[in-house]
Scaffold this active site. Structure first.
Site, PDB file in Angstrom:
ATOM      1  CG  ASN A  13       5.165  -6.571  20.253  1.00 56.29           C
ATOM      2  OD1 ASN A  13       5.398  -6.288  19.077  1.00 56.29           O
ATOM      3  ND2 ASN A  13       3.965  -6.428  20.783  1.00 56.29           N
ATOM      4  CB  CYS A 129       6.025  -7.351  32.083  1.00 59.78           C
ATOM      5  SG  CYS A 129       4.217  -7.476  31.903  1.00 59.78           S
ATOM      6  CB  ALA A 167      -1.610 -17.035  24.197  1.00 60.58           C
TER       7      ALA A 167
END
Length: 317
Positions: A13, A129, A167
């Site tokens: 992604n 993020c 993960a």
């Protein structure tokens, strides 16, 4: 001026969204190679359709490609564990590396806070993020009133969290917590991530709680709003969800903060500042709810462009 060629390791992604941003938006960077390990991945297929060279043989495949010699900057969008080895190989070949994993080998980099400070580092880390969304706010408060404790909660849609993100949950919390201190300026930091399974998927939401010295509330509010505008310059979907909240914590009812125990101050009096954010993605790859993807790749793109202009502009002229 010719563009600086880049490679992306990780065709999931984050890597795919970053590739599309580079191709559509950048006047400084040129997509060179997309690297993956799954020959059937959508990211590799898209890269091939969009005219980029590809390999499904990982870092080993990249360094064997003739295109590798012309690559100036490599983005790593794999995992914290994989980045350790990838970085060693790339450094041995003299490549500049932008790390989009929580590996934190290089210095933490948040564009509106310390974006110009690490341009000479061979490896820069884009934190997480949640860090990209919230640490600018911690720093904005800290430049007006000393932040003793900063806590952030990042809530993202489950559908926007790929295998690499899942993960790296432990690394996410550890890296973000440390960056709240190192970049945001807080004495102590804490980070929490929530993967929200709601259907339809919800937009990224972030909450920032800061305990700071009592100070001019209008000055704090103005500093936060100025920082939000700066982040919006490269992430248009970044915004305050509601007005900044202030609460005076008096000595008659101090807050107990166990995380502050190592500083010798577990009871806090002063000002509590609460900031509520949301991040809407540009929908370059995943839908607009994936603001977590958008702010990470946008920050990496902005940082890479600055590095390219600093180190490769003369070569590409």
């Amino acid at each position: 001026m010719a563009k600086t060629k880049v490679a992306i390791i990780g065709s999931g992604n984050i890597g795919t969204d970053l590739m599309i941003k580079i191709m559509r938006l950048s006047k400084v960077l040129e997509m060179g190679v997309m690297v993956g390990i799954d020959p059937t991945s959508d990211g590799l297929a898209r890269a091939a359709r969009m005219g980029a060279a590809t390999t499904h043989e990982g870092i080993e495949g990249l360094i064997k490609m003739p295109e590798f010699a012309d690559i100036g900057i490599v983005f790593d969008a794999t995992s914290a564990g994989a980045h350790q080895r990838n970085n060693e190989i790339l450094q041995a070949h003299g490549k500049r590396v932008i790390d989009l994993t929580p590996a934190a080998i290089g210095p933490y980099t948040i564009p509106p806070v310390n974006g110009d400070a690490n341009l000479d580092a061979l490896n820069v880390n884009m934190v997480t993020c949640g860090g990209q969304a919230t640490i600018p706010i911690v720093a904005a408060i800290n430049r007006v009133a000393k932040v003793h404790y900063g806590e952030i909660v990042a809530s993202i849609a489950s559908k926007s969290a790929g295998p690499g993100t899942r993960a790296n949950i432990d690394e996410f919390t550890e890296t973000t917590s440390q960056a709240i201190v190192d970049v945001g300026g807080a004495t102590r930091g804490k980070a929490i991530i929530v993967l929200n399974p709601a259907e339809p998927p919800l937009i990224m939401r972030d909450t920032v709680f800061c305990l700071c010295e009592d100070a001019d509330r209008e000055a704090i509010r103005a500093s936060i709003e100025a920082m939000v505008a700066e982040v919006q310059s490269y992430v248009p979907g970044y915004r305050l969800k509601q007005a900044v909240q202030f609460e005076h914590i008096g000595s008659n009812r101090p807050l107990r903060i166990p995380e502050m125990a190592s500083t010798g101050r577990t009871e806090f009096t002063g000002l509590k500042v609460s900031v509520f954010l949301e991040v809407e993605g540009a929908a370059h790859y995943l839908p607009a709810y994936a603001g977590n993807l958008d702010i990470m790749t946008s920050a990496a793109l902005k940082t890479a462009e600055k590095i390219a202009l600093r180190h490769f502009a003369g070569e590409n002229a």
